[in-house]
Design a protein around this motif. Structure first.
Motif: not given
Length: 185
Positions: A46-58, A65-67, A70-73, A90-94
């Motif tokens: 993330r500090a290098a500019g990568a978007d890792v929200d999907l990976e972190l969400g999963v 850590n459901a909440a 869902v936020r990240l996904a 997002l489906a899996w997080a939900l």
């Protein structure tokens, strides 16, 4: 081999595989260190500019850590709404958050191109079954096993339990994994 790989070439992929193996074996002692590595790795990316929200969400969903999942996904999906991976994530997080009804449209989006990804198909089967769509769930679970019968060591027992509920044959894990764990059918 994976433990040595984490020494020689530490990577998120190796950490996730080793974490999955530890959980499959019922050995959680090494999991916190791997979780710390994954968190640190994501922070560096993330500090290098990568978007890792999907990976972190999963990852957060898999940690329970459901909440946060869902936020990240949701953030990943909002950035890339046409992406199969963000829809599946997002489906899996939900689902982990207990909202299978809300997860269903994202499952549909994730499957629209017939991905040849066993984890997608398994997780879709879980959500479909939770929504009472058992015939479709059985098709997706059978597809997951056909693509890769050992798609997730940690989720194999759950996949086999779902298979029994849906009337789908659950393949045994290949080689010594099945006999060592005692968890496969």
């Amino acid at each position: 081999l994976l433990e040595q790989a984490m020494v020689d070439e530490p990577s998120a992929e190796n950490a996730l595989l080793l974490r999955d193996l530890y959980l499959f074996q019922g050995s959680t002692a090494g999991v916190p260190a791997l979780d710390t590595f994954l968190d640190d790795n994501a922070s560096e990316e993330r500090a290098a500019g990568a978007d890792v929200d999907l990976e972190l969400g999963v990852i957060e969903a898999d940690r329970g850590n459901a909440a946060e999942a869902v936020r990240l996904a949701q953030r990943a999906y909002d950035t890339r709404p046409e992406n199969l991976f963000t829809a599946s994530g997002l489906a899996w997080a939900l689902h982990v958050a207990g909202d299978d009804v809300a997860a269903l449209p994202y499952v549909e989006r994730s499957l629209r191109l017939g991905p040849q990804d066993a984890v997608f198909r398994y997780r879709a089967a879980v959500v479909l079954a939770a929504n009472g769509l058992t015939d479709r769930a059985a098709q997706e679970l059978a597809a997951a096993f056909a693509i890769n019968p050992a798609f997730s060591l940690a989720e194999h027992a759950d996949a086999c339990a779902l298979a029994a509920d849906l009337g789908v044959e659950c393949p045994a894990l290949p080689g010594t994994l099945a006999t060592r764990s005692g968890r496969s059918r």
